[in-house]
Design an enzyme around this catalytic site. Structure first.
Site, PDB file in Angstrom:
ATOM      1  N   HIS A 306     -51.296  70.420  48.420  1.00  0.00           N
ATOM      2  CA  HIS A 306     -50.740  70.163  49.755  1.00  0.00           C
ATOM      3  C   HIS A 306     -51.451  71.055  50.758  1.00  0.00           C
ATOM      4  CE1 HIS A 306     -47.879  69.626  53.018  1.00  0.00           C
ATOM      5  NE2 HIS A 306     -47.462  68.565  52.362  1.00  0.00           N
ATOM      6  N   ASP A 363     -44.907  63.354  46.725  1.00  0.00           N
ATOM      7  CA  ASP A 363     -45.289  62.041  46.183  1.00  0.00           C
ATOM      8  C   ASP A 363     -45.321  61.996  44.674  1.00  0.00           C
ATOM      9  OD1 ASP A 363     -47.354  62.104  48.962  1.00  0.00           O
ATOM     10  OD2 ASP A 363     -45.783  60.608  48.653  1.00  0.00           O
TER      11      ASP A 363
HETATM   12  C1  SDX Z   1     -48.464  64.067  51.795  1.00  0.00           C
HETATM   13  O1  SDX Z   1     -49.403  67.141  55.517  1.00  0.00           O
HETATM   14  C2  SDX Z   1     -48.250  66.738  55.072  1.00  0.00           C
HETATM   15  O2  SDX Z   1     -47.226  67.314  55.351  1.00  0.00           O
HETATM   16  C3  SDX Z   1     -48.314  65.525  54.197  1.00  0.00           C
HETATM   17  C4  SDX Z   1     -46.989  65.133  53.518  1.00  0.00           C
HETATM   18  C5  SDX Z   1     -45.955  64.669  54.530  1.00  0.00           C
HETATM   19  O3  SDX Z   1     -44.752  64.765  54.221  1.00  0.00           O
HETATM   20  O4  SDX Z   1     -46.358  64.125  55.593  1.00  0.00           O
HETATM   21  O5  SDX Z   1     -46.464  66.233  52.789  1.00  0.00           O
HETATM   22  C6  SDX Z   1     -47.184  63.958  52.561  1.00  0.00           C
HETATM   23  O6  SDX Z   1     -49.459  63.535  52.261  1.00  0.00           O
HETATM   24  C7  SDX Z   1     -48.515  64.887  50.543  1.00  0.00           C
HETATM   25  C8  SDX Z   1     -49.945  64.955  49.912  1.00  0.00           C
HETATM   26  C9  SDX Z   1     -50.176  63.657  49.126  1.00  0.00           C
HETATM   27  N1  SDX Z   1     -51.599  63.595  48.715  1.00  0.00           N
HETATM   28  C10 SDX Z   1     -51.915  63.730  47.403  1.00  0.00           C
HETATM   29  O7  SDX Z   1     -51.132  64.001  46.506  1.00  0.00           O
HETATM   30  C11 SDX Z   1     -53.398  63.508  47.117  1.00  0.00           C
HETATM   31  C12 SDX Z   1     -53.910  64.589  46.185  1.00  0.00           C
HETATM   32  N2  SDX Z   1     -53.958  65.866  46.924  1.00  0.00           N
HETATM   33  C13 SDX Z   1     -55.202  66.252  47.524  1.00  0.00           C
HETATM   34  O8  SDX Z   1     -56.023  65.236  47.943  1.00  0.00           O
HETATM   35  C14 SDX Z   1     -55.080  67.465  48.444  1.00  0.00           C
HETATM   36  O9  SDX Z   1     -54.345  68.400  47.770  1.00  0.00           O
HETATM   37  C15 SDX Z   1     -54.499  67.280  49.837  1.00  0.00           C
HETATM   38  C16 SDX Z   1     -55.220  66.215  50.590  1.00  0.00           C
HETATM   39  C17 SDX Z   1     -53.051  66.957  49.774  1.00  0.00           C
HETATM   40  C18 SDX Z   1     -54.673  68.609  50.583  1.00  0.00           C
HETATM   41  O10 SDX Z   1     -56.017  68.809  50.720  1.00  0.00           O
HETATM   42  P1  SDX Z   1     -56.587  70.120  51.472  1.00  0.00           P
HETATM   43  O11 SDX Z   1     -55.492  70.956  52.030  1.00  0.00           O
HETATM   44  O12 SDX Z   1     -57.650  69.667  52.394  1.00  0.00           O
HETATM   45  O13 SDX Z   1     -57.134  70.956  50.262  1.00  0.00           O
HETATM   46  P2  SDX Z   1     -58.606  70.901  49.769  1.00  0.00           P
HETATM   47  O14 SDX Z   1     -59.024  69.475  49.620  1.00  0.00           O
HETATM   48  O15 SDX Z   1     -59.398  71.806  50.628  1.00  0.00           O
HETATM   49  O16 SDX Z   1     -58.479  71.510  48.285  1.00  0.00           O
HETATM   50  C19 SDX Z   1     -58.582  72.897  48.038  1.00  0.00           C
HETATM   51  C20 SDX Z   1     -59.114  73.002  46.602  1.00  0.00           C
HETATM   52  C21 SDX Z   1     -60.406  72.213  46.402  1.00  0.00           C
HETATM   53  O17 SDX Z   1     -61.099  72.815  45.318  1.00  0.00           O
HETATM   54  P3  SDX Z   1     -62.291  73.887  45.686  1.00  0.00           P
HETATM   55  O18 SDX Z   1     -63.221  73.196  46.646  1.00  0.00           O
HETATM   56  O19 SDX Z   1     -61.562  75.085  46.291  1.00  0.00           O
HETATM   57  O20 SDX Z   1     -62.912  74.193  44.341  1.00  0.00           O
HETATM   58  O21 SDX Z   1     -58.164  72.412  45.703  1.00  0.00           O
HETATM   59  C22 SDX Z   1     -58.750  71.291  45.074  1.00  0.00           C
HETATM   60  C23 SDX Z   1     -59.924  70.876  45.911  1.00  0.00           C
HETATM   61  O22 SDX Z   1     -60.907  70.204  45.141  1.00  0.00           O
HETATM   62  N3  SDX Z   1     -57.720  70.246  45.041  1.00  0.00           N
HETATM   63  C24 SDX Z   1     -57.484  69.438  44.015  1.00  0.00           C
HETATM   64  C25 SDX Z   1     -56.388  68.654  44.401  1.00  0.00           C
HETATM   65  N4  SDX Z   1     -56.011  68.991  45.636  1.00  0.00           N
HETATM   66  C26 SDX Z   1     -56.840  69.974  46.037  1.00  0.00           C
HETATM   67  N5  SDX Z   1     -58.095  69.311  42.795  1.00  0.00           N
HETATM   68  C27 SDX Z   1     -57.579  68.369  41.973  1.00  0.00           C
HETATM   69  N6  SDX Z   1     -56.514  67.567  42.268  1.00  0.00           N
HETATM   70  C28 SDX Z   1     -55.907  67.687  43.483  1.00  0.00           C
HETATM   71  N7  SDX Z   1     -54.875  66.916  43.789  1.00  0.00           N
END
Ligand code: SDX
Length: 427
Positions: A306, A363
């Protein structure tokens, strides 16, 4: 003297005010940065940038706190219902009994939709994703309600709120009915809002839909958990579209489109598809955990991570318990829920996820409940939209009543510098 931030640029010192919110959050006010220094800031994804001050939702990602107008999400999920919570976020306080009854009745006055809207819905193929159809129909409401809203008229604003809540629910159910090739239903004014959601979706002309109070309660609680979440992607979209003074329907339509993405609201559908894929692949959790950690693999653990929560999403905790309760009450054994629990356990013990503070989000479990309630996977994000609608409305209303300026970010240009035109024959 209140706290300030000092910036030294080109040997010159600049000072900027610090503002502090009611929960002691601090921000550097850079509204005069470009004018005084010629510099702008840059922050892809706005991870460090606040777009506004707001009185609606407070969340603390470190402590896993979520409050709507100061009321904890736990207290609302335990004691309020969805319309009560909608009233709270939109108008600022929990309604009295009389206010809530009036609100529910006023919404009932707006659930009829111009029959010509059916020509629009009939233009879509059955296979169209429900979120795309819902966004289009929401925007089309403007065509049938062209009178522009005087934001300073309390009555007009209240009516627009009731109209949006009434019509959106029916449209969402029509999207589903069209998707499955069944006749469209109308709101039943003798029933409640969430009861109607189930009836509108599942009642068929040949038999009355039996309302199961367990399912109504579970769905009501799920919708409460989705009502608002401060400046997330879709809410920021609603605010920036509304900042051009585009109407409420058009702004909400844009929010629906933003929510559709699998990184945002579309994740609830992607979670179930991921769990189904793991099940079909023989349930090898470790294989998928490795894929999620592999930088060369685009696979992500959907429902994990998140932007703000670097601790457990408080909503996920509530939904996980509700999933157990609902499946127990309905006597459903869902192997996908077992896979979800195993996946969560493995991930939470894995250094990759721990070091990045990746926890289950709202989710991760919601799709399991929707599925148990008989809601098809590609309607999960529509359910999220129905829950988030009051939040979008409240944020749009706050932005307009605060007279916020049109949203127009700057950029740093990295393209070609000035160059001469070359005639076609010479290229
Ligand atoms: C919602 O914003 C809100 O409030 C949203 C929400 C709402 O109520 O409106 O809460 C609803 O959208 C919840 C999120 C639902 N999305 C998912 O579940 C999709 C999977 N999650 C990711 O795509 C991700 O965690 C996000 C998009 C939710 C957040 O992404 P960020 O904050 O941009 O984090 P990032 O992509 O910079 O990740 C940081 C690190 C990275 O690794 P490094 O580059 O540091 O090595 O964490 C890793 C990412 O690769 N990472 C994941 C991951 N999420 C982040 N690795 C594997 N699986 C994941 N799900």
């Amino acid at each position: 003297m209140s706290e300030t931030a000092k910036l030294i640029l080109g040997g010159e010192e600049f000072e900027f005010p610090i503002i502090e919110g009611s929960e002691n959050e601090k921000a550097i006010d850079i509204s005069k940065l470009r004018g005084s220094t010629g510099y702008i800031t840059i922050d892809p994804g706005f991870k460090n940038t606040g777009s506004c001050g707001s009185e609606i939702t407070y969340l603390d990602g470190e402590k896993g706190i979520l409050r709507y107008r100061g009321h904890s999400i736990e207290s609302l999920a335990d004691n309020a219902d969805f319309l009560e919570t909608s009233y709270l976020v939109i108008f600022g306080n929990l309604p009295s009994k009389a206010e809530l009854t009036k609100f529910e009745n006023d919404i009932r006055k707006h659930t009829m939709i111009d029959e010509e809207m059916k020509n629009i819905i009939d233009g879509f193929p059955k296979s169209a994703h429900p979120m795309g159809v819902l966004s289009s129909l929401t925007s089309a409401l403007t065509a049938f309600n062209p009178k522009s809203l005087d934001i300073n008229s309390e009555d007009q604003l209240y009516n627009a709120v009731c109209k949006m809540l009434g019509k959106f629910l029916v449209l969402a159910s029509w999207v589903y009915k069209k998707h499955v090739g069944l006749p469209l239903n109308y709101y039943d004014n003798s029933k409640g809002y969430v009861e109607n959601l189930l009836r509108l979706m599942f009642e068929i002309p040949t038999e009355e839909y039996k309302i199961n109070p367990e399912i109504v309660n579970a769905l009501d609680k799920l919708l409460i958990l989705h009502v608002d979440h401060e400046q997330n992607c879709s809410t920021s979209t609603v605010r920036i579209v509304g900042s051009s003074h585009a109407g409420l329907f058009a702004s909400i339509s844009a929010g629906v489109s933003a929510l559709w993405g699998p990184l945002h609201g579309g994740a609830n559908q992607a979670v179930i598809e991921m769990l189904e894929a793991i099940k079909a692949d023989g349930g090898d959790i470790d294989k998928f955990i490795l894929k999620a950690k592999d930088k060369n693999d685009s696979f992500r653990l959907m429902g994990f991570g998140h932007r703000v929560y670097k601790n457990f999403d408080p909503r996920a905790r509530i939904i996980k318990k509700a999933a157990d309760d609902v499946l127990g009450a309905l006597g459903i054994e869902d192997p996908v829920l077992d896979i979800a629990k195993k996946l969560e356990k493995v991930a939470l013990e894995d250094e990759y996820f721990k070091s990045r503070n990746l926890y289950p989000n709202v989710d991760f479990y919601s799709g399991i409940i929707y599925r148990a309630l008989g809601i098809p996977t590609d309607m999960f994000t529509v359910m999220f939209a129905i829950g988030r609608l009051p939040g979008w409305i409240s944020q749009w209303k706050e932005m307009r009543l605060n007279g916020e300026p049109i949203g127009r970010p700057r950029q740093v240009y990295n393209g070609e510098t000035d160059r001469p035109f070359v005639e076609l024959d010479n290229r």
